[in-house]
Design an enzyme around this catalytic site. Structure first.
Site, PDB file in Angstrom:
ATOM      1  N   TYR A  16       1.282  -0.993  -0.595  1.00  0.00           N
ATOM      2  CA  TYR A  16      -0.041   0.057   0.126  1.00  0.00           C
ATOM      3  C   TYR A  16       0.956   1.515  -0.349  1.00  0.00           C
ATOM      4  CZ  TYR A  16      -3.557   2.983   1.934  1.00  0.00           C
ATOM      5  OH  TYR A  16      -4.407   4.538   1.735  1.00  0.00           O
ATOM      6  N   LYS A  25      -1.972  -1.277  -4.378  1.00  0.00           N
ATOM      7  CA  LYS A  25      -2.524   0.075  -3.977  1.00  0.00           C
ATOM      8  C   LYS A  25      -2.049   0.955  -3.789  1.00  0.00           C
ATOM      9  CE  LYS A  25      -6.301   1.796  -1.007  1.00  0.00           C
ATOM     10  NZ  LYS A  25      -6.342   2.728  -0.793  1.00  0.00           N
TER      11      LYS A  25
END
Length: 334
Positions: free
Chosen positions: A139, A169
């Site tokens: 992330y 992400k």
């Protein structure tokens, strides 16, 4: 592992964690929210992410949130557990619990506050992603951790090469940097980023990318059919849904992921309360949005974007869901 070892795609809420007005974990509201996501047809869910206020939960609460999610979702869509922490040991403990609980994968940012360099980031992710057999999602969240993976040449590729990493992400806030991540690694890992607009549609159709993980999932009535149209390669239909989503999101969230009317999580939970959805309350250090003028402005966005009408139409199309949903939503409002 690589991108072909998972089917992760489409529109995922980064779920808020509902708390009661006196600060307790609201387990019934949490279950109701997960059921709402199932009714809306989301393609996955991230729990205990930034929107889930992991930073204000105890370790036991974080584990309980994951356990409830796995139990309530019951395989209807993937459940990814956020394990962001300050040290590898903390993150590994949460990852091992997520694996034992039956989660479908885990996700983490670089450690907050630390400002690690590229080699330290790779070492950190190597340690925590290899601690379990679960598929791992990196992330990139510079707004929250003050480190932007996408600014370091070759770093995304190094992370994509780690054995269990299957997705990234990318929430850099810089759309061209996100696009660089897509171009660099989408052949090896799934990339979730900012694709719910016309530029994003062009990227999905011609270059690559897999989905959005969206704070709260309020845009599901527009974003779920968008991604289903993308899967059919139906650009005209996808473009229409993208425009409806943009009419909502652009009036609530700034390009750097800050909120227009307040901090993003407080703003989200205020909007969910206005919609009768079980988002619950924020926990300190966040404060609820209670100013009447601000609430009216948020309500105007929900109305003028067509979101309220879309939700009402969905309820009319599935009246059997209304009796169960109504009292839980009322209870979540405190």
């Amino acid at each position: 592992m690589d991108r072909d070892d998972v089917t992760w795609h489409g529109y995922w809420p980064a779920a808020p964690t509902p708390f009661t007005a006196d600060g307790l974990l609201d387990e019934e509201a949490w279950r109701a929210l997960l059921r709402l996501y199932a009714e809306q047809g989301v393609h996955g869910v991230l729990v205990n992410g930034s929107t889930g206020e992991w930073f204000s939960q105890t370790p036991d609460e974080r584990r309980r949130v994951v356990e409830i999610a796995v139990d309530e979702v019951a395989g209807r869509y993937p459940v990814i557990a956020g394990i962001t922490a300050y040290t590898p040991g903390e993150a590994i403990g949460l990852a091992r619990h997520a694996a034992a609980a039956g989660a479908d994968g885990v996700l983490a940012t670089p450690p907050p506050y630390v400002h690690p360099g590229p080699d330290e980031i790779v070492d950190y992710y190597d340690r925590i992603s290899s601690a379990t057999p679960l598929p791992f999602m990196v992330y990139n969240w510079p707004r929250g951790v003050a480190v932007d993976i996408s600014v370091h040449q070759g770093l995304a590729e190094r992370l994509a090469a780690l054995d269990n990493v299957v997705a990234i992400k990318d929430s850099t806030g810089d759309w061209l940097r996100m696009l660089g991540t897509v171009e660099a690694v989408c052949d090896r890992v799934r990339v979730f980023g900012s694709f719910l607009h016309r530029r994003g549609l062009a990227v999905l159709m011609e270059i690559g990318g897999d989905g959005n993980i969206d704070g709260g999932g309020m845009g599901a009535p527009f974003a779920v059919p968008y991604y289903e149209a993308v899967a059919r390669r139906d650009s005209d239909t996808a473009r229409a849904w993208a425009d409806r989503y943009t009419a909502l999101s652009s009036r609530l969230i700034n390009p750097d992921y800050s909120g227009v009317f307040g901090t993003p999580i407080a703003q989200l939970k205020a909007a969910m309360r206005l919609l009768g959805q079980p988002g619950g309350h924020v926990r300190p250090p966040l404060l609820p949005i209670e100013d009447e003028a601000t609430l009216r402005a948020i309500d105007a966005v929900l109305t003028e974007s067509g979101l309220k009408a879309a939700l009402e139409a969905a309820l009319e199309a599935a009246p059997e869901a209304a009796p169960e949903a109504a009292p839980e939503a009322e209870g979540a409002r405190g």
